[in-house]
Write an enzyme that holds these catalytic residues in place. Sequence first.
Site, short mmCIF file in Angstrom:
data_model
loop_
_atom_site.label_atom_id
_atom_site.label_comp_id
_atom_site.label_asym_id
_atom_site.label_seq_id
_atom_site.Cartn_x
_atom_site.Cartn_y
_atom_site.Cartn_z
NE ARG A 24 30.97 -68.56 -6.04
CZ ARG A 24 31.69 -68.61 -7.16
NH1 ARG A 24 32.98 -68.40 -7.12
NH2 ARG A 24 31.12 -68.89 -8.33
CB SER B 21 27.30 -71.53 -7.13
OG SER B 21 26.76 -70.66 -6.19
CG HIS C 285 16.13 -74.99 -1.41
ND1 HIS C 285 16.28 -74.22 -2.53
CD2 HIS C 285 17.01 -74.48 -0.48
CE1 HIS C 285 17.20 -73.28 -2.32
NE2 HIS C 285 17.65 -73.42 -1.09
P1 A3P Z 1 27.83 -67.63 -7.40
O1 A3P Z 1 28.26 -68.55 -6.30
O2 A3P Z 1 28.08 -68.20 -8.77
O3 A3P Z 1 28.39 -66.25 -7.28
P2 A3P Z 1 21.27 -69.14 -4.18
O4 A3P Z 1 20.72 -67.81 -3.86
O5 A3P Z 1 20.26 -70.08 -4.79
O6 A3P Z 1 22.00 -69.73 -3.01
O7 A3P Z 1 22.33 -68.91 -5.36
C1 A3P Z 1 23.53 -68.23 -5.06
C2 A3P Z 1 24.13 -67.68 -6.34
O8 A3P Z 1 23.38 -66.54 -6.78
C3 A3P Z 1 25.54 -67.21 -6.10
O9 A3P Z 1 26.25 -67.46 -7.32
C4 A3P Z 1 25.34 -65.74 -5.85
O10 A3P Z 1 26.49 -64.96 -6.05
C5 A3P Z 1 24.25 -65.42 -6.86
N1 A3P Z 1 23.53 -64.19 -6.53
C6 A3P Z 1 23.13 -63.78 -5.30
N2 A3P Z 1 22.50 -62.59 -5.40
C7 A3P Z 1 22.52 -62.24 -6.72
C8 A3P Z 1 22.04 -61.10 -7.45
N3 A3P Z 1 21.44 -60.09 -6.85
N4 A3P Z 1 22.23 -61.09 -8.79
C9 A3P Z 1 22.85 -62.11 -9.42
N5 A3P Z 1 23.32 -63.21 -8.78
C10 A3P Z 1 23.16 -63.27 -7.44
#
Ligand code: A3P
Length: 294
Positions: A260, A156, A126
């Site tokens: 989520r 998010s 990150h």
């Molecule tokens: P939302 O909170 O909008 O649903 P990170 O992985 O950087 O923490 O980002 C999390 C975001 O990516 C979340 O968004 C999550 O739902 C989404 N996410 C996780 N897995 C995913 C997938 N396989 N395809 C699309 N989005 C995904």
Amino acid sequence: MSSEMEFSTTSKPIPASGWRGLQGLFLYKNFWFYPAFLKGALHARDHFQAQPTDIFLCSSMKTGTTWLKALSFTIATRGHRPSDDGSDMTTVSLRTAVPHDCIPFLEFHEYSTAVTGSEIPLFASHLPYTCLPKSVIHSDCKIVYICRDPKDTFVSMWFFLRKLNLSSHGPYWEHILGYWEASIRRPEKILFLKYEDLVEDTQLWVKKLAEFFGCPFSAGGEREGVVKECSFESLRDLEVNKSGKHEKRGRVIENSAYFRKGVVGDWRNYLSDEMGKKIDVIMEEKLMGPGFTF
Ligand code: A3P
């Protein structure tokens, strides 16, 4: 905060009070860090030695990191999957571990890749581009960066932090700019992705990812398999992600927190048009000059 602190480019961390009132903040190379994150960043800076073959998956929080990790892990380890007879060549699998335990963050863990059964050493971070360990840049490693519409990222993040009360960092636009500008200078080494593009044409971007990693798909159906295996629904519905937990910076996190909704434009359910516009204006002001648009 004094303007001197806000615009300082010093590489020596400068303390300030945190807006959540829980922990102090440190300004380091134009980024605000919570202490644990900064500690990991400095440790990585001082001790991590990258190899030219390493590949880094970089992102700011809540921009699609988990998905990028799942896709990259699946691309890199295909052909080395655990077999039914128990002679596993991988020590971790998406079926038994959240993607964050498959590809650890450089700054949160002991710095060795957990991806075995693959020729490709994958790491995640990150960290902003300017805070990556020098050897990552100088060893000419490849980097994949993913960013996301700041409004969806914000929503998010809000849900995630509400659950976890976990540290964050910023500013987000500087995070994007560091990698965006580097990707223009070194396009053969830095692949820049947008979450929205990945959602719109996952097949295309997974093809590009595999080519970028140096392991393009050959067998028909292989790419479709990777996309399906790493879809939001597939990952969310795995038992490990429904009921499992993992540890990050000494905190136990439910794996379900990473899955989520996974849709583009969900911010509209939580922010007014006016609030969205305010974010757009700030991002345009910060990013349009260098030529970046969402
Ligand atoms: P939302 O909170 O909008 O649903 P990170 O992985 O950087 O923490 O980002 C999390 C975001 O990516 C979340 O968004 C999550 O739902 C989404 N996410 C996780 N897995 C995913 C997938 N396989 N395809 C699309 N989005 C995904």
